[in-house]
Design a protein around this motif. Structure first.
Motif, short mmCIF file in Angstrom:
data_model
loop_
_atom_site.label_atom_id
_atom_site.label_comp_id
_atom_site.label_asym_id
_atom_site.label_seq_id
_atom_site.Cartn_x
_atom_site.Cartn_y
_atom_site.Cartn_z
N TRP A 47 0.85 -1.19 0.00
CA TRP A 47 0.00 0.00 0.00
C TRP A 47 0.88 1.24 0.00
O TRP A 47 1.85 1.32 0.76
N SER A 50 -3.51 6.80 0.18
CA SER A 50 -4.96 6.89 0.03
C SER A 50 -5.40 8.34 0.18
O SER A 50 -4.71 9.13 0.84
N TYR A 59 -3.19 10.02 3.14
CA TYR A 59 -2.44 9.07 3.97
C TYR A 59 -1.33 8.46 3.10
O TYR A 59 -1.53 8.21 1.91
N TYR A 60 -0.22 8.19 3.74
CA TYR A 60 0.93 7.62 3.04
C TYR A 60 1.56 6.52 3.86
O TYR A 60 1.52 6.54 5.10
N ASP A 62 4.39 4.74 5.78
CA ASP A 62 5.44 5.39 6.56
C ASP A 62 6.82 4.84 6.22
O ASP A 62 7.79 5.13 6.88
N ALA A 107 -11.10 0.45 2.86
CA ALA A 107 -10.06 0.08 1.91
C ALA A 107 -9.99 -1.43 1.73
O ALA A 107 -8.90 -2.00 1.66
#
Lengths: 122, 107
Positions: A47, A50, A59-60, A62, A107
């Motif tokens: 992932w 989003s 959101y990313y 990390d 998701a």
């Protein structure tokens, strides 16, 4: 019918930039969160990022390799989500998928595009 | 970040076998767990969401169970089209995360 169509992949030199696009159809685009998931050659799913339906929340992963270099955005008037990628490195080489969940904010990715290949190489 | 660990990473099975794949989360994810099947060169396909809900159109030989940190995907009677790689994924909290995958091969 829900359709997701990615574009923008290709060969880029290390340190270069690319912008991926995902054109959506068949649903009320602005109501759904959208995501990018990538898969390096021969590796598993990762992932990446989003964005909420309004675009107000992003959101990313990390993972150090992505933070600060990738930016997700969307244009609800064009039913399109983007992934701007900068300072690209060899380990960014992957197929990048656009995905949408079953319901507005979840998701659980019921819908996927066909993927677009990004190759980072000199 | 929540780490998802699948086991085994690969195994071989025969048509008709009952197959179980496990997925463990490093912290609780309630029932926000999905299972995917992926075949070479194709996008993943969701099989199970909410830990145990069968996605529309998916054969009933697939089932999921578990909550919290421990989950299983079961294929009750393996068919030829089921040879593929399977991934679990938590969508309980960001950053989202996938398991490393389980490749099911033909014995």
């Amino acid at each position: 019918e829900v359709q997701l169509l990615e574009s923008g992949g290709g060969l880029v030199q290390p340190g270069g930039s690319l912008r991926l696009s995902c054109a959506a159809s068949g649903f009320t685009f602005s109501s759904y969160a959208m995501s990018w998931v990538r898969q390096a050659p021969g590796k598993g799913l990762e992932w990446v990022s989003s964005i909420s339906g309004s675009g107000g929340s992003t959101y990313y992963t990390d993972t150090d390799s992505v933070k600060g270099r990738f930016t997700i955005s969307r244009d609800n008037s064009k039913n399109t989500v983007y992934l701007q990628m900068t300072s690209l490195r060899a380990d960014d080489t992957a197929v990048y998928y656009c995905a949408r969940g079953n319901t507005y904010d979840y998701a659980d990715y019921a819908y996927w595009g066909q993927g677009t290949l990004v190759t980072v190489s000199s | 970040a929540i780490r998802m660990t699948q086991s085994p990473s690969s195994f071989s099975a025969s048509i008709g076998d009952r197959v179980t794949i496990t997925c463990r989360a490093s912290q609780g994810v309630s029932s926000y767990l999905a299972w995917y099947q992926q075949k070479p060169g194709k996008a993943p396909k969701v099989l199970i969401y909410a830990a145990s809900t069968l996605q529309s159109g998916v054969p009933s030989r697939f089932s999921g169970s578990g909550s919290g940190t421990d989950f299983t995907l079961t294929i009750s009677c393996l068919q030829s089209e089921d040879f593929a790689t399977y991934y679990c994924q938590q969508y309980y909290t960001y950053p989202l995360s996938f398991g490393g995958g389980t490749k099911v091969g033909l014995k």
